[in-house]
Design an enzyme around this catalytic site. Structure first.
Site, PDB file in Angstrom:
ATOM      1  N   ASP A 547       0.779  -1.449  -0.221  1.00 36.95           N
ATOM      2  CA  ASP A 547       0.010   0.172  -0.365  1.00 36.95           C
ATOM      3  C   ASP A 547       0.668   1.151   0.042  1.00 36.95           C
ATOM      4  O   ASP A 547       1.832   0.923   0.114  1.00 36.95           O
ATOM      5  CB  ASP A 547      -0.843   0.232   1.395  1.00 36.95           C
ATOM      6  CG  ASP A 547       0.068  -0.073   2.498  1.00 36.95           C
ATOM      7  OD1 ASP A 547       0.795   0.354   2.179  1.00 36.95           O
ATOM      8  OD2 ASP A 547      -0.883   0.111   3.286  1.00 36.95           O
ATOM      9  N   ILE A 548       0.264   2.001  -0.063  1.00 40.80           N
ATOM     10  CA  ILE A 548       1.043   3.370  -0.079  1.00 40.80           C
ATOM     11  C   ILE A 548       1.465   4.080   1.148  1.00 40.80           C
ATOM     12  O   ILE A 548       0.325   4.091   1.646  1.00 40.80           O
ATOM     13  CB  ILE A 548       0.176   4.687  -0.953  1.00 40.80           C
ATOM     14  CG1 ILE A 548       0.211   4.292  -2.599  1.00 40.80           C
ATOM     15  CG2 ILE A 548       0.829   6.296  -0.635  1.00 40.80           C
ATOM     16  CD1 ILE A 548      -1.894   4.964  -3.146  1.00 40.80           C
ATOM     17  N   GLU A 590      -6.377   1.924   0.251  1.00 41.12           N
ATOM     18  CA  GLU A 590      -5.133   2.513  -1.123  1.00 41.12           C
ATOM     19  C   GLU A 590      -3.987   0.690  -0.877  1.00 41.12           C
ATOM     20  O   GLU A 590      -2.814   0.614  -0.934  1.00 41.12           O
ATOM     21  CB  GLU A 590      -3.938   3.639  -0.676  1.00 41.12           C
ATOM     22  CG  GLU A 590      -3.741   3.552   0.864  1.00 41.12           C
ATOM     23  CD  GLU A 590      -4.248   3.377   1.683  1.00 41.12           C
ATOM     24  OE1 GLU A 590      -4.102   3.289   3.444  1.00 41.12           O
ATOM     25  OE2 GLU A 590      -5.861   3.804   1.909  1.00 41.12           O
TER      26      GLU A 590
END
Length: 680
Positions: A547-548, A590
């Site tokens: 994920d970011i 995300e």
């Protein structure tokens, strides 16, 4: 003699209720001095009568056939009032005589007796609608001699009415003994008489409803039989048979107006008719045709003639003539049902007359129907185009074929399917012209060929494309060919629209709308398929979870629109770093997941590092300018000898991602048992 009228019935009923109240007291007895008509009746006797009356009432309430229930009812009435005989004479249909329809214990000579109006006490009861009690009947001036001869000493008679109209008398007798009937007996019998009247009324209504329902069913069945017949001679016989199911028909004839001469001709007459002249075209028939209303002509002791108008819409086709037995009374319901049947018959006759013309199109319609069935079952566009071509070949002459479809409201139509000699710019332009004008075209001796037919494809009021066919011979195509191809085009338009909608629905059901990668459900379906394959082939399967980093700050700083753009670009960048067999999906928010078939732990770690570097090294261009992002990745691998599940492998990768987050982010971590322990 005691005659109880309406003014006396209420006191008797009050006395009866009073007696029941007193008798229910355990220490009370009813004495003669009270003058209530219940001399020396014990509590047990009162309760017994109450039970008998309740049982009788239940039998009457549950009865559906008067003939089957009446013997039992008369027996119970006799027990209820301790009578030796019971009779229920009913008024005959002629309303002038009484007939002893139901009896118990009366002399056999009385069974055949028909008592004329005003002849005896029963008619007095009927005419005054008042019950009568007579002790010493054999001394009464209006006593029936056949009863006196049978030594009848006491009589109670009470009127039986249906819907407030008298229908008969309920009478009980004591024979050969001087035990008198009491006012209590009179009250009870009055109640029973009312109950019998209500029962007769209910049964008559029930039987009328059943008969009406049966006739309605017969009408429905007859209408179905008539509607299913297209051969005229057979149709006439079917109409005749239908009439006989509704009324007792002695003879029947069918008269139809000849469209050419406007003359009324007898086209069918019952073969069993004694005299065909019974159904001649006479003044009565002329009256029916002129007025447009069916008519019942009474025969004056002879058979009744029914003249039923046959209409279709506002047009009169003819008249049905039926002779019924003199004993049959034609009702308004008879005429109503016969009118309905006549309308059905008129439609059927008109259809049969048009059958020959319709049969000329039957073959074409059959092929269109079969084509529509096949098209309706298809959802793949290429298969639909193939089926349109096959159906067109079965309908019209065709040595060149194409399908052109609109690609948008502004964009020009495009040829998406072409076979044979229609593959030319001239044919395409002709199809485009038909679509733009939204009308079919038929041309001869054009650049496309000697004969060309273009049929537009419509969905509702919207043109979505066109079908073009060409033939080498001029003037090949007719208006009928154009109509057939337009019908096929309408069906094809529906099939094409449905296929497009299905493709869109399938795409929306499997693809994440924002990022364009698999959605969570579809990722699991595809990853599970690869997991099972890895178990069969003994090949490894790797899973990445990433994920970011600090994505919330991106949304907070630049807004959710920029955040969405970043998610789209991130998914596209990662997809470009993966193989075609790899499976990437949006896991949520995300967070993304990747399944890597045939990938061991070293290769998986290398791929994860490549993804991380691709994100870190190149900023993302957004509407708010370039922004830099990093991702954290967790890696887990399932080996063939690892007895686990796909969910467990994903959970391991998620734990490794958690460890990467705790280790400072922008890193790759591989799952190990120490990672599991550190998270725990």
């Amino acid at each position: 003699m005691t005659q109880a009228g309406h003014s006396e019935t209420r006191p008797h009923a009050d006395a009866f209720l009073h007696a029941r109240a007193v008798n229910h007291s355990p220490h009370a007895r009813v004495s003669a001095e009270e003058g209530d008509g219940f001399d020396h009746l014990s509590i047990e006797h009162t309760l017994k009568r109450e039970r008998q009356l309740n049982a009788l009432t239940q039998i009457l309430h549950s009865a559906h056939d008067i003939h089957s229930v009446m013997p039992n009812v008369l027996r119970m009435v006799a027990e209820l009032v301790e009578a030796d005989a019971v009779a229920l004479p009913l008024i005959r249909r002629d309303t002038e005589t009484l007939e002893f329809c139901y009896t118990l214990g009366v002399p056999e000579s009385l069974l055949a007796t028909k008592v004329p109006r005003g002849a005896n006490l029963s008619w007095q009861i009927i005419e005054h609608q008042l019950p009568v009690l007579i002790n010493g009947y054999h001394h009464h001036e209006r006593a029936l001699q056949s009863l006196v001869a049978h030594d009848v000493r006491a009589v109670i008679g009470t009127p039986v009415a249906v819907d407030e109209q008298p229908v008969g008398v309920l009478a009980v007798y004591r024979i050969g003994r001087d035990d008198p009937f009491t006012a209590h007996d009179l009250n009870i019998l009055t109640v029973v008489g009312r109950q019998i009247g209500l029962t007769i009324d209910r049964i008559q209504r029930y039987q009328t409803a059943v008969q009406e329902a049966e006739r309605r069913i017969a009408l429905l069945y007859a209408s179905q039989q008539i509607g299913a017949t297209l051969d005229l001679p057979h149709l006439y016989r079917t109409i005749h048979q239908a009439i006989t199911t509704l009324i007792p028909c002695e003879s029947f004839a069918l008269m139809l107006i000849d469209s050419g001469s406007n003359r009324l001709d007898v086209v069918y007459c019952d073969a069993d008719a004694h005299d065909p002249a019974e159904h001649i075209v006479d003044e009565a028939v002329a009256q029916v045709l002129a007025g447009g209303q069916s008519l019942c002509v009474a025969g004056g002791g002879q058979n009744t003639r029914l003249l039923i108008v046959m209409r279709r819409g506002g047009q009169t086709l003819g008249v049905m003539s039926a002779r019924t037995r003199a004993s049959h009374i034609c009702s308004a319901t008879d005429l109503e049902m016969l009118d309905q049947l006549a309308t059905t018959a008129a439609i059927a006759i008109e259809n049969a007359r048009l059958f020959e013309a319709a049969r000329r199109e039957a073959d074409m319609r059959t092929r269109l129907y079969e084509a529509s069935q096949r098209l309706g079952a298809l959802l793949d566009l290429n298969q639909i185009y193939d089926e349109i071509y096959r159906a067109t070949m079965s309908l019209v002459t065709c040595d060149g074929f194409l399908v052109a479809l609109k690609s948008g409201e502004q964009a020009p139509p495009g040829v998406i399917y072409c076979v044979g000699r229609a593959y030319s710019k001239a044919c395409a332009n002709l199809a485009h012209r038909a679509i733009e004008k939204e009308e079919s075209l038929r041309c001869d001796n054009t650049e496309c060929g000697s004969s060309v037919l273009v049929a537009v494809m419509r969905r509702g009021g919207r043109v979505i494309g066109a079908i073009l066919v060409r033939a080498s011979q001029p003037y090949t195509y007719t208006d009928a060919d154009r109509s057939a191809l337009e019908l096929l085009g309408a069906t094809a338009a529906i099939a094409i629209d449905n296929a497009r909608l299905f493709a869109d629905a399938r795409r929306h059901a499997t693809i994440d709308e924002l990022t364009g990668v698999w959605n969570r459900r579809s990722f699991f379906e595809n990853a599970r398929r690869e997991f099972l394959r890895s178990q069969r082939t003994l090949r490894p399967l790797a899973v990445l979870m990433f994920d970011i980093d600090h994505f919330k700050s991106v949304n907070d700083t630049y807004g959710h629109a920029v955040g969405d753009q970043a998610l789209r670009d991130l998914a596209e960048r990662c997809r470009n770093q993966l193989r075609g067999i790899d499976i990437i999906g949006r896991y949520g928010g995300e967070e993304f997941a990747v399944a890597l078939p045939d990938t061991d732990i070293d290769a998986a770690e290398h791929i994860a590092e490549r993804l991380r570097t691709a994100v870190e090294n190149t900023p993302f261009a957004t509407a708010q300018g370039s922004i830099s992002l990093t991702i954290s990745i967790g890696v887990a691998v399932c080996h063939p000898d690892d007895q686990t599940t796909l969910d467990a492998i994903i959970d391991r990768a998620d734990r490794a991602l958690y460890l990467a987050k705790r280790s400072g982010r922008n890193s790759v971590r591989v799952w190990s048992y120490s990672a599991k322990e550190s998270k725990g």
